[in-house]
Design a protein around this motif. Sequence first.
Motif, PDB file in Angstrom:
ATOM      1  N   GLU A  39       0.743  -1.325   0.167  1.00 52.15           N
ATOM      2  CA  GLU A  39       0.281   0.263   0.110  1.00 52.15           C
ATOM      3  C   GLU A  39       0.509   1.799  -0.123  1.00 52.15           C
ATOM      4  O   GLU A  39       0.693   2.050  -0.922  1.00 52.15           O
ATOM      5  CB  GLU A  39      -1.256   0.034   1.209  1.00 52.15           C
ATOM      6  CG  GLU A  39      -1.951   1.194   0.986  1.00 52.15           C
ATOM      7  CD  GLU A  39      -3.461  -0.176   2.134  1.00 52.15           C
ATOM      8  OE1 GLU A  39      -4.388   1.894   2.445  1.00 52.15           O
ATOM      9  OE2 GLU A  39      -3.181   0.026   3.268  1.00 52.15           O
ATOM     10  N   ILE A  42       2.529   1.714  -3.589  1.00 47.51           N
ATOM     11  CA  ILE A  42       1.607   2.532  -4.272  1.00 47.51           C
ATOM     12  C   ILE A  42       1.702   3.994  -4.438  1.00 47.51           C
ATOM     13  O   ILE A  42       1.784   4.633  -4.844  1.00 47.51           O
ATOM     14  CB  ILE A  42       0.220   1.696  -4.280  1.00 47.51           C
ATOM     15  CG1 ILE A  42       0.745  -0.019  -5.139  1.00 47.51           C
ATOM     16  CG2 ILE A  42      -0.631   2.592  -5.218  1.00 47.51           C
ATOM     17  CD1 ILE A  42      -0.608  -0.338  -4.918  1.00 47.51           C
ATOM     18  N   LEU A  47      -0.027   7.596  -6.059  1.00 48.31           N
ATOM     19  CA  LEU A  47      -1.156   6.809  -7.091  1.00 48.31           C
ATOM     20  C   LEU A  47      -2.033   6.118  -5.721  1.00 48.31           C
ATOM     21  O   LEU A  47      -2.260   6.915  -4.704  1.00 48.31           O
ATOM     22  CB  LEU A  47      -1.180   5.086  -7.419  1.00 48.31           C
ATOM     23  CG  LEU A  47       0.549   5.065  -8.235  1.00 48.31           C
ATOM     24  CD1 LEU A  47       1.269   4.144  -9.167  1.00 48.31           C
ATOM     25  CD2 LEU A  47      -0.244   5.851 -10.243  1.00 48.31           C
ATOM     26  N   VAL A  48      -3.502   5.717  -6.473  1.00 51.29           N
ATOM     27  CA  VAL A  48      -4.407   6.319  -5.038  1.00 51.29           C
ATOM     28  C   VAL A  48      -4.943   4.398  -5.290  1.00 51.29           C
ATOM     29  O   VAL A  48      -5.063   4.126  -6.806  1.00 51.29           O
ATOM     30  CB  VAL A  48      -5.418   6.950  -5.604  1.00 51.29           C
ATOM     31  CG1 VAL A  48      -6.327   6.183  -4.517  1.00 51.29           C
ATOM     32  CG2 VAL A  48      -5.337   8.185  -5.637  1.00 51.29           C
ATOM     33  N   VAL A  49      -4.657   3.898  -4.091  1.00 47.85           N
ATOM     34  CA  VAL A  49      -5.345   2.157  -4.412  1.00 47.85           C
ATOM     35  C   VAL A  49      -6.793   2.338  -3.986  1.00 47.85           C
ATOM     36  O   VAL A  49      -7.571   2.648  -3.162  1.00 47.85           O
ATOM     37  CB  VAL A  49      -4.985   1.545  -2.332  1.00 47.85           C
ATOM     38  CG1 VAL A  49      -6.013   0.010  -2.323  1.00 47.85           C
ATOM     39  CG2 VAL A  49      -3.388   1.617  -2.662  1.00 47.85           C
ATOM     40  N   ASP A  50      -7.763   2.003  -5.434  1.00 45.36           N
ATOM     41  CA  ASP A  50      -9.203   1.602  -5.406  1.00 45.36           C
ATOM     42  C   ASP A  50     -10.175   1.005  -4.624  1.00 45.36           C
ATOM     43  O   ASP A  50     -10.863   1.626  -4.096  1.00 45.36           O
ATOM     44  CB  ASP A  50      -9.456   2.008  -7.368  1.00 45.36           C
ATOM     45  CG  ASP A  50      -8.599   3.141  -7.806  1.00 45.36           C
ATOM     46  OD1 ASP A  50      -8.900   4.320  -7.440  1.00 45.36           O
ATOM     47  OD2 ASP A  50      -8.091   3.295  -8.884  1.00 45.36           O
ATOM     48  N   TYR A  79      -4.450  -5.778  -4.374  1.00 45.17           N
ATOM     49  CA  TYR A  79      -4.457  -3.938  -4.108  1.00 45.17           C
ATOM     50  C   TYR A  79      -4.735  -3.686  -5.505  1.00 45.17           C
ATOM     51  O   TYR A  79      -3.681  -3.703  -6.492  1.00 45.17           O
ATOM     52  CB  TYR A  79      -3.009  -3.431  -3.405  1.00 45.17           C
ATOM     53  CG  TYR A  79      -2.863  -3.786  -2.482  1.00 45.17           C
ATOM     54  CD1 TYR A  79      -3.603  -3.138  -1.160  1.00 45.17           C
ATOM     55  CD2 TYR A  79      -2.816  -4.969  -1.285  1.00 45.17           C
ATOM     56  CE1 TYR A  79      -3.544  -3.384  -0.043  1.00 45.17           C
ATOM     57  CE2 TYR A  79      -2.581  -5.136  -0.553  1.00 45.17           C
ATOM     58  CZ  TYR A  79      -3.411  -3.988   0.642  1.00 45.17           C
ATOM     59  OH  TYR A  79      -2.949  -4.185   2.118  1.00 45.17           O
ATOM     60  N   PHE A  81      -5.567  -1.242  -8.372  1.00 42.26           N
ATOM     61  CA  PHE A  81      -5.091   0.937  -8.148  1.00 42.26           C
ATOM     62  C   PHE A  81      -4.951   0.628 -10.266  1.00 42.26           C
ATOM     63  O   PHE A  81      -4.485  -0.224 -10.663  1.00 42.26           O
ATOM     64  CB  PHE A  81      -3.638   1.666  -8.174  1.00 42.26           C
ATOM     65  CG  PHE A  81      -2.649   0.689  -7.964  1.00 42.26           C
ATOM     66  CD1 PHE A  81      -1.208   0.956  -9.078  1.00 42.26           C
ATOM     67  CD2 PHE A  81      -2.142  -0.254  -7.980  1.00 42.26           C
ATOM     68  CE1 PHE A  81      -0.730   0.765  -9.697  1.00 42.26           C
ATOM     69  CE2 PHE A  81      -1.482  -1.466  -8.128  1.00 42.26           C
ATOM     70  CZ  PHE A  81       0.357  -0.489  -9.143  1.00 42.26           C
ATOM     71  N   CYS A  82      -4.949   2.749 -10.364  1.00 41.83           N
ATOM     72  CA  CYS A  82      -5.189   2.786 -11.641  1.00 41.83           C
ATOM     73  C   CYS A  82      -3.477   4.093 -11.531  1.00 41.83           C
ATOM     74  O   CYS A  82      -3.585   4.388 -10.671  1.00 41.83           O
ATOM     75  CB  CYS A  82      -6.049   3.527 -12.378  1.00 41.83           C
ATOM     76  SG  CYS A  82      -6.409   3.100 -14.219  1.00 41.83           S
ATOM     77  N   PRO A 102      -8.054  -1.878 -14.116  1.00 40.47           N
ATOM     78  CA  PRO A 102      -6.993  -1.220 -12.565  1.00 40.47           C
ATOM     79  C   PRO A 102      -5.494  -2.431 -13.311  1.00 40.47           C
ATOM     80  O   PRO A 102      -6.372  -4.058 -13.448  1.00 40.47           O
ATOM     81  CB  PRO A 102      -7.879  -1.464 -11.872  1.00 40.47           C
ATOM     82  CG  PRO A 102      -8.641  -2.259 -11.640  1.00 40.47           C
ATOM     83  CD  PRO A 102      -9.051  -2.528 -13.437  1.00 40.47           C
TER      84      PRO A 102
END
Length: 143
Positions: A39, A42, A47-50, A79, A81-82, A102
Amino acid sequence: MTRIVAAAVIVALAGPVAADGVVTYPVEGSFEDAAFAVENAIIERGLVVDFVSHVGAMLARTGADVGSEVALFEAADVYLFCAAVTSRNVMEADRMNIAHCPYGIFVADTGDEVMIGYRSFPEGPMQEAQALLDEIARDASGN
């Protein structure tokens, strides 16, 4: 000669393992530490963990419902993310690369080992995304 062979084995064991389109890195430490490291790796890249998919918990919860007593993982999370720049680059090269978004990095504890990994992508533009996943997985795993 024995020292050279032993050193080669140690290097090989510490590096990534690729099988059936999956790249994994071993982790020294707990599942919780590895999950925290993923986490952070990322987020540190802006970046954001969606979403975090708790695959291990789902498998444990539904095993009996599907007639299985096999414990696959002690714990396993994915996890998702994009990455805007990477995604734009790979999709401008080929719009159908949307199928790979993602991106996901997993942390799994099999009871015997803790690992961090990701699904590998096809040759071509998607290698940019794979390089990002590999960088994150290596950083989080300490490899």
